[in-house]
Design a protein around this motif. Sequence first.
Motif, PDB file in Angstrom:
ATOM      1  N   MET A  20       0.817  -1.212   0.000  1.00 66.55           N
ATOM      2  CA  MET A  20       0.000   0.000   0.000  1.00 66.55           C
ATOM      3  C   MET A  20       0.854   1.266   0.000  1.00 66.55           C
ATOM      4  N   ARG A  21       0.427   2.261  -0.749  1.00 68.81           N
ATOM      5  CA  ARG A  21       1.088   3.565  -0.705  1.00 68.81           C
ATOM      6  C   ARG A  21       0.827   4.228   0.648  1.00 68.81           C
ATOM      7  N   HIS A  22       1.827   4.947   1.140  1.00 68.99           N
ATOM      8  CA  HIS A  22       1.676   5.625   2.425  1.00 68.99           C
ATOM      9  C   HIS A  22       0.543   6.633   2.377  1.00 68.99           C
ATOM     10  N   GLU A  23       0.449   7.384   1.280  1.00 69.74           N
ATOM     11  CA  GLU A  23      -0.599   8.390   1.187  1.00 69.74           C
ATOM     12  C   GLU A  23      -1.984   7.751   1.136  1.00 69.74           C
ATOM     13  N   THR A  24      -2.072   6.546   0.578  1.00 67.89           N
ATOM     14  CA  THR A  24      -3.349   5.835   0.554  1.00 67.89           C
ATOM     15  C   THR A  24      -3.730   5.401   1.965  1.00 67.89           C
ATOM     16  N   LEU A  25      -2.768   4.907   2.720  1.00 69.30           N
ATOM     17  CA  LEU A  25      -3.020   4.540   4.115  1.00 69.30           C
ATOM     18  C   LEU A  25      -3.585   5.726   4.885  1.00 69.30           C
ATOM     19  N   LEU A  26      -2.944   6.882   4.755  1.00 69.92           N
ATOM     20  CA  LEU A  26      -3.395   8.059   5.488  1.00 69.92           C
ATOM     21  C   LEU A  26      -4.788   8.485   5.051  1.00 69.92           C
ATOM     22  N   LEU A  79      -5.739  -0.713  -3.948  1.00 73.84           N
ATOM     23  CA  LEU A  79      -4.430  -1.185  -3.505  1.00 73.84           C
ATOM     24  C   LEU A  79      -3.717  -1.946  -4.619  1.00 73.84           C
ATOM     25  N   VAL A  80      -4.410  -2.879  -5.252  1.00 72.71           N
ATOM     26  CA  VAL A  80      -3.780  -3.681  -6.309  1.00 72.71           C
ATOM     27  C   VAL A  80      -3.409  -2.807  -7.497  1.00 72.71           C
ATOM     28  N   ARG A  81      -4.308  -1.907  -7.864  1.00 72.67           N
ATOM     29  CA  ARG A  81      -4.025  -1.017  -9.008  1.00 72.67           C
ATOM     30  C   ARG A  81      -2.814  -0.138  -8.741  1.00 72.67           C
ATOM     31  N   GLU A  82      -2.735   0.435  -7.560  1.00 76.62           N
ATOM     32  CA  GLU A  82      -1.613   1.312  -7.237  1.00 76.62           C
ATOM     33  C   GLU A  82      -0.308   0.537  -7.110  1.00 76.62           C
ATOM     34  N   ALA A  83      -0.375  -0.670  -6.576  1.00 79.35           N
ATOM     35  CA  ALA A  83       0.833  -1.506  -6.513  1.00 79.35           C
ATOM     36  C   ALA A  83       1.350  -1.798  -7.914  1.00 79.35           C
ATOM     37  N   ALA A  84       0.420  -2.066  -8.838  1.00 81.15           N
ATOM     38  CA  ALA A  84       0.812  -2.321 -10.222  1.00 81.15           C
ATOM     39  C   ALA A  84       1.414  -1.073 -10.855  1.00 81.15           C
ATOM     40  N   ASP A 120      -9.811 -10.731  -9.378  1.00 78.88           N
ATOM     41  CA  ASP A 120     -10.483  -9.827 -10.305  1.00 78.88           C
ATOM     42  C   ASP A 120      -9.796  -8.462 -10.311  1.00 78.88           C
ATOM     43  N   ALA A 121      -9.382  -8.005  -9.132  1.00 73.41           N
ATOM     44  CA  ALA A 121      -8.646  -6.740  -9.061  1.00 73.41           C
ATOM     45  C   ALA A 121      -7.326  -6.830  -9.819  1.00 73.41           C
ATOM     46  N   ALA A 126      -3.988  -5.396 -14.352  1.00 74.98           N
ATOM     47  CA  ALA A 126      -3.137  -5.829 -15.468  1.00 74.98           C
ATOM     48  C   ALA A 126      -3.592  -5.184 -16.771  1.00 74.98           C
ATOM     49  N   GLU A 127      -4.896  -5.121 -16.968  1.00 77.40           N
ATOM     50  CA  GLU A 127      -5.428  -4.514 -18.194  1.00 77.40           C
ATOM     51  C   GLU A 127      -5.128  -3.025 -18.259  1.00 77.40           C
TER      52      GLU A 127
END
Length: 340
Positions: A20-26, A79-84, A120-121, A126-127
């Motif tokens: 997870m991005r830190h800014e997303t956590l906050l 979370l998955v999209r940002e990690a990608a 699914d995420a 990926a797409e």
Amino acid sequence: MRDLTRLPKAHLHLHFTGSMRHETLLELAERDGIVLPESLVRDWPPRLSAADEKGWFRFQRLYDVARSVLRTEEDVRRLVREAAEDDVRDGGRWLEIQVDPSGYGARFGGITAFTDLVLDAARSAAESTGLGIAVVIAANRTRHPLDARTLARLAAQYAGRGVVGFGLSNDERRGTTSEFAPAFAIAERAGLSLVPHGGELLGPASIRSCLDALHADRLGHGVRSAEDPALLERIAEAGVVLEVCPTSNVSLGVYSDLTSVPLPTLLAAGATVALGADDPLLFGSRLEGQYATMRAAHDLSDEQLAELGRMSIRGSRAPESLKDELLGEVDDWLKADPGD
């Protein structure tokens, strides 16, 4: 020196919540009124040590707090999209993200429903990013081995449908490795990669247990195999992949500094090494950072860095056609003018 963000690489050691991005956590914590500890806010990244069980407990508590901000399906997808997106920015072309569904099942309708959501995420991410993404389902070695069997059967159910491996995570000093062998046998029969953590908080004996009892073909960390030349030779000859995470090794007190991470010893022995970020949310460094720190700490040449990229790709469960394509792109990176 060539730009490491342009070096094609596979990311084989990335934990779900830890990505997870830190800014997303906050942002998610503020949305739901969740009070975060200062070590995840102003003092981020937190100062960590796992030299003893108390230190590991503090680390795990921060991880559990971070997990608690994931409240909706859209949070998981984000979370998955940002990690990608982060991996793509760092030159990642293939990601195998590791998750223990039992840590999320209560909130998301059970472990099967949560696995469906993550897969699914991953497909959607990926797409949208062009990154190849697969999932490793991991059991928790602090829980009963029967729980691991349940997760192994879940992983086997999704083999060939987005799940490529089965792991064993959490405090390496807890539990008895051999007691998880029946779970790994289920995963092995399903053709999954066997990727337990071993050889980070404990030394060579822990690694031997993973090899002998669990038939590991990749080791989460495995870095302390450098302490036993005979074991390291065995690993190299067997082609067992070491998922080395330099920043987390130092953050958790396994090594005092980045120059002490024994990457040159592993490479000199012929071991296959795939650098990974482990938990960027807690360690503050993502995929490209692992390559950059090892370049600086050990004066690695671009040829050596290119080989690290190749090894990560070869050690992945990416389709063979994609591996061939990515290996060619690594060659192109090395041929390019460093100034381009």
